[in-house]
Write a protein that holds these residues in place. Structure first.
Motif, PDB file in Angstrom:
ATOM      1  N   ARG A  60      37.182  26.510 -60.731  1.00 21.93           N
ATOM      2  CA  ARG A  60      37.740  27.130 -62.114  1.00 21.93           C
ATOM      3  C   ARG A  60      36.659  27.024 -63.067  1.00 21.93           C
ATOM      4  O   ARG A  60      36.906  26.796 -64.269  1.00 21.93           O
ATOM      5  CB  ARG A  60      38.996  26.486 -62.602  1.00 21.93           C
ATOM      6  CG  ARG A  60      40.135  26.834 -61.806  1.00 21.93           C
ATOM      7  CD  ARG A  60      41.317  26.468 -62.331  1.00 21.93           C
ATOM      8  NE  ARG A  60      42.587  26.235 -61.415  1.00 21.93           N
ATOM      9  CZ  ARG A  60      42.662  25.161 -60.726  1.00 21.93           C
ATOM     10  NH1 ARG A  60      42.113  24.047 -60.879  1.00 21.93           N
ATOM     11  NH2 ARG A  60      43.693  25.183 -59.744  1.00 21.93           N
ATOM     12  N   ASP A  61      35.261  27.078 -62.789  1.00 23.44           N
ATOM     13  CA  ASP A  61      34.225  27.127 -63.718  1.00 23.44           C
ATOM     14  C   ASP A  61      33.873  25.777 -64.115  1.00 23.44           C
ATOM     15  O   ASP A  61      33.006  25.680 -64.990  1.00 23.44           O
ATOM     16  CB  ASP A  61      34.278  28.189 -64.814  1.00 23.44           C
ATOM     17  CG  ASP A  61      34.231  29.793 -64.308  1.00 23.44           C
ATOM     18  OD1 ASP A  61      33.575  29.934 -63.325  1.00 23.44           O
ATOM     19  OD2 ASP A  61      34.973  30.377 -64.889  1.00 23.44           O
ATOM     20  N   GLU A  62      34.354  24.734 -63.560  1.00 24.86           N
ATOM     21  CA  GLU A  62      34.166  23.347 -63.868  1.00 24.86           C
ATOM     22  C   GLU A  62      33.176  22.594 -62.881  1.00 24.86           C
ATOM     23  O   GLU A  62      33.890  22.494 -61.592  1.00 24.86           O
ATOM     24  CB  GLU A  62      35.652  22.678 -64.342  1.00 24.86           C
ATOM     25  CG  GLU A  62      35.197  21.092 -64.544  1.00 24.86           C
ATOM     26  CD  GLU A  62      36.499  20.314 -64.563  1.00 24.86           C
ATOM     27  OE1 GLU A  62      36.273  19.054 -64.751  1.00 24.86           O
ATOM     28  OE2 GLU A  62      37.455  20.916 -64.355  1.00 24.86           O
ATOM     29  N   VAL A  63      32.168  21.983 -63.218  1.00 22.33           N
ATOM     30  CA  VAL A  63      31.634  21.348 -62.231  1.00 22.33           C
ATOM     31  C   VAL A  63      32.191  20.040 -61.932  1.00 22.33           C
ATOM     32  O   VAL A  63      32.373  19.149 -62.968  1.00 22.33           O
ATOM     33  CB  VAL A  63      30.256  21.213 -62.920  1.00 22.33           C
ATOM     34  CG1 VAL A  63      29.178  20.135 -61.877  1.00 22.33           C
ATOM     35  CG2 VAL A  63      29.391  22.319 -62.830  1.00 22.33           C
ATOM     36  N   LEU A  64      32.356  19.913 -60.675  1.00 26.91           N
ATOM     37  CA  LEU A  64      32.940  18.558 -60.294  1.00 26.91           C
ATOM     38  C   LEU A  64      32.125  17.538 -59.483  1.00 26.91           C
ATOM     39  O   LEU A  64      32.536  16.261 -59.844  1.00 26.91           O
ATOM     40  CB  LEU A  64      34.044  18.874 -59.237  1.00 26.91           C
ATOM     41  CG  LEU A  64      35.352  19.913 -59.508  1.00 26.91           C
ATOM     42  CD1 LEU A  64      36.357  20.060 -58.359  1.00 26.91           C
ATOM     43  CD2 LEU A  64      36.020  19.527 -60.829  1.00 26.91           C
ATOM     44  N   GLY A  65      31.023  17.946 -59.230  1.00 26.15           N
ATOM     45  CA  GLY A  65      30.122  16.873 -58.813  1.00 26.15           C
ATOM     46  C   GLY A  65      28.788  17.745 -58.048  1.00 26.15           C
ATOM     47  O   GLY A  65      28.689  18.828 -58.292  1.00 26.15           O
ATOM     48  N   GLY A  66      28.002  16.848 -57.575  1.00 29.47           N
ATOM     49  CA  GLY A  66      26.777  17.425 -56.958  1.00 29.47           C
ATOM     50  C   GLY A  66      26.131  16.494 -56.058  1.00 29.47           C
ATOM     51  O   GLY A  66      26.390  15.457 -56.123  1.00 29.47           O
ATOM     52  N   VAL A  67      25.179  17.148 -55.346  1.00 26.84           N
ATOM     53  CA  VAL A  67      24.368  16.329 -54.513  1.00 26.84           C
ATOM     54  C   VAL A  67      22.923  17.003 -54.552  1.00 26.84           C
ATOM     55  O   VAL A  67      22.864  18.128 -54.552  1.00 26.84           O
ATOM     56  CB  VAL A  67      24.749  16.408 -53.160  1.00 26.84           C
ATOM     57  CG1 VAL A  67      24.952  17.848 -52.259  1.00 26.84           C
ATOM     58  CG2 VAL A  67      24.341  15.570 -52.183  1.00 26.84           C
ATOM     59  N   ALA A  68      21.905  16.319 -54.037  1.00 23.25           N
ATOM     60  CA  ALA A  68      20.492  16.851 -53.772  1.00 23.25           C
ATOM     61  C   ALA A  68      20.468  17.114 -52.264  1.00 23.25           C
ATOM     62  O   ALA A  68      20.484  16.029 -51.768  1.00 23.25           O
ATOM     63  CB  ALA A  68      19.465  15.913 -54.483  1.00 23.25           C
ATOM     64  N   PHE A  69      19.946  18.126 -51.989  1.00 20.53           N
ATOM     65  CA  PHE A  69      19.613  18.319 -50.546  1.00 20.53           C
ATOM     66  C   PHE A  69      18.076  18.464 -50.521  1.00 20.53           C
ATOM     67  O   PHE A  69      17.300  19.322 -51.071  1.00 20.53           O
ATOM     68  CB  PHE A  69      20.218  19.788 -49.941  1.00 20.53           C
ATOM     69  CG  PHE A  69      19.970  20.090 -48.530  1.00 20.53           C
ATOM     70  CD1 PHE A  69      20.161  19.378 -47.463  1.00 20.53           C
ATOM     71  CD2 PHE A  69      18.842  21.002 -48.199  1.00 20.53           C
ATOM     72  CE1 PHE A  69      19.837  19.633 -46.183  1.00 20.53           C
ATOM     73  CE2 PHE A  69      18.356  21.563 -47.043  1.00 20.53           C
ATOM     74  CZ  PHE A  69      18.963  20.544 -46.046  1.00 20.53           C
ATOM     75  N   VAL A  70      17.453  17.634 -49.478  1.00 26.50           N
ATOM     76  CA  VAL A  70      15.991  17.568 -49.252  1.00 26.50           C
ATOM     77  C   VAL A  70      15.749  17.857 -48.174  1.00 26.50           C
ATOM     78  O   VAL A  70      15.931  17.166 -47.291  1.00 26.50           O
ATOM     79  CB  VAL A  70      15.722  16.178 -49.792  1.00 26.50           C
ATOM     80  CG1 VAL A  70      14.061  16.073 -49.684  1.00 26.50           C
ATOM     81  CG2 VAL A  70      16.356  15.642 -51.101  1.00 26.50           C
ATOM     82  N   PRO A  71      15.029  19.114 -47.734  1.00 22.96           N
ATOM     83  CA  PRO A  71      14.601  19.488 -46.415  1.00 22.96           C
ATOM     84  C   PRO A  71      13.402  18.632 -46.100  1.00 22.96           C
ATOM     85  O   PRO A  71      12.844  18.127 -46.954  1.00 22.96           O
ATOM     86  CB  PRO A  71      14.258  20.926 -46.676  1.00 22.96           C
ATOM     87  CG  PRO A  71      14.339  21.113 -48.235  1.00 22.96           C
ATOM     88  CD  PRO A  71      14.800  20.166 -48.980  1.00 22.96           C
ATOM     89  N   SER A  72      13.259  18.652 -44.759  1.00 29.64           N
ATOM     90  CA  SER A  72      12.137  17.919 -44.185  1.00 29.64           C
ATOM     91  C   SER A  72      10.934  17.902 -45.141  1.00 29.64           C
ATOM     92  O   SER A  72      10.323  19.090 -45.442  1.00 29.64           O
ATOM     93  CB  SER A  72      11.965  18.540 -42.893  1.00 29.64           C
ATOM     94  OG  SER A  72      12.728  18.309 -42.011  1.00 29.64           O
ATOM     95  N   GLY A  73      10.429  16.927 -45.401  1.00 28.50           N
ATOM     96  CA  GLY A  73       9.071  16.592 -46.002  1.00 28.50           C
ATOM     97  C   GLY A  73       9.060  16.774 -47.581  1.00 28.50           C
ATOM     98  O   GLY A  73       8.182  16.882 -47.972  1.00 28.50           O
ATOM     99  N   GLY A  74      10.391  16.795 -48.188  1.00 25.05           N
ATOM    100  CA  GLY A  74      10.393  17.245 -49.597  1.00 25.05           C
ATOM    101  C   GLY A  74      10.040  16.014 -50.194  1.00 25.05           C
ATOM    102  O   GLY A  74      10.072  14.924 -50.120  1.00 25.05           O
ATOM    103  N   PRO A  75       9.376  16.378 -51.444  1.00 27.30           N
ATOM    104  CA  PRO A  75       8.921  15.186 -52.515  1.00 27.30           C
ATOM    105  C   PRO A  75       9.989  14.108 -52.583  1.00 27.30           C
ATOM    106  O   PRO A  75       9.958  13.115 -53.223  1.00 27.30           O
ATOM    107  CB  PRO A  75       8.359  15.928 -53.626  1.00 27.30           C
ATOM    108  CG  PRO A  75       8.753  17.171 -53.665  1.00 27.30           C
ATOM    109  CD  PRO A  75       9.248  17.635 -52.137  1.00 27.30           C
ATOM    110  N   MET A  76      11.487  14.554 -52.652  1.00 23.99           N
ATOM    111  CA  MET A  76      12.367  13.776 -53.156  1.00 23.99           C
ATOM    112  C   MET A  76      12.954  13.053 -52.022  1.00 23.99           C
ATOM    113  O   MET A  76      13.987  12.063 -52.256  1.00 23.99           O
ATOM    114  CB  MET A  76      13.717  14.489 -53.698  1.00 23.99           C
ATOM    115  CG  MET A  76      13.499  15.256 -54.737  1.00 23.99           C
ATOM    116  SD  MET A  76      13.624  14.271 -56.320  1.00 23.99           S
ATOM    117  CE  MET A  76      15.444  13.534 -56.212  1.00 23.99           C
TER     118      MET A  76
END
Length: 168
Positions: A60-76
């Motif tokens: 309902r247009d409200e951010v409930l949470g999140g995550v960072a997805f780091v593909p292979s070799g990503g700087p994160m």
């Protein structure tokens, strides 16, 4: 509940940053409490989004949470090696917990890892005290990889992150 997982929009970065920082702070996951410098990193969603894919769970247009997805070799990436993707900074607002947002975010990362050419595994680090998260990861097929456990702050002996991997 109509839960949608999608890339975070720039207008949502501040809200997600606060959700992430508050989750880590209120769950006692920071070594220096409200003075922990890692809070700035947790709030910096724009910085993460420049280096990897940031996903949000929205209802309902409200951010409930999140995550960072780091593909292979990503700087994160903290622990991902060749052929691996990593998920980081999974956080769900306390008021929204138990509604499936965390699981949906982890599943979305697994789907993205499967769609990444050459990716054979999704990995993550977690703190010892995050028992609810451990149960979620194990239910979704992740297995502990103790040989990869590590310490992000080597000068503090009591901090050791546990690692998990999902073979794709």
């Amino acid at each position: 509940m109509d839960l949608v997982i999608r890339p975070a929009l720039p207008g949502e970065y501040a809200a997600l940053g606060e959700i992430t920082a508050e989750a880590y702070l209120r769950d006692g996951l920071l070594d220096f409490g409200a003075d922990d410098p890692y809070l700035d990193v947790l709030r910096d969603v724009a910085g993460r989004a420049a280096a990897c894919e940031v996903l949000v769970a929205v209802a309902r247009d409200e951010v409930l949470g999140g995550v960072a997805f780091v593909p292979s070799g990503g700087p994160m990436a903290d622990i991902a090696g060749p052929g691996e993707a990593e998920l980081r900074m999974l956080a769900v607002d306390r008021a929204a917990r138990g509604r499936g947002a965390g699981e949906a975010l982890v599943r979305a990362c697994a789907d993205r890892a499967r769609a990444t050419a050459g990716c054979v595994r999704l990995v993550l680090s977690t703190q010892r005290t995050m028992h609810t998260a451990h149960r979620l990861y194990e239910r979704l097929g992740f297995v502990r990889t103790p040989r990869r456990d590590w310490n992000p702050l080597p000068h503090l002996d009591d901090i050791r992150l546990l690692t998990y991997a999902l073979t794709l």
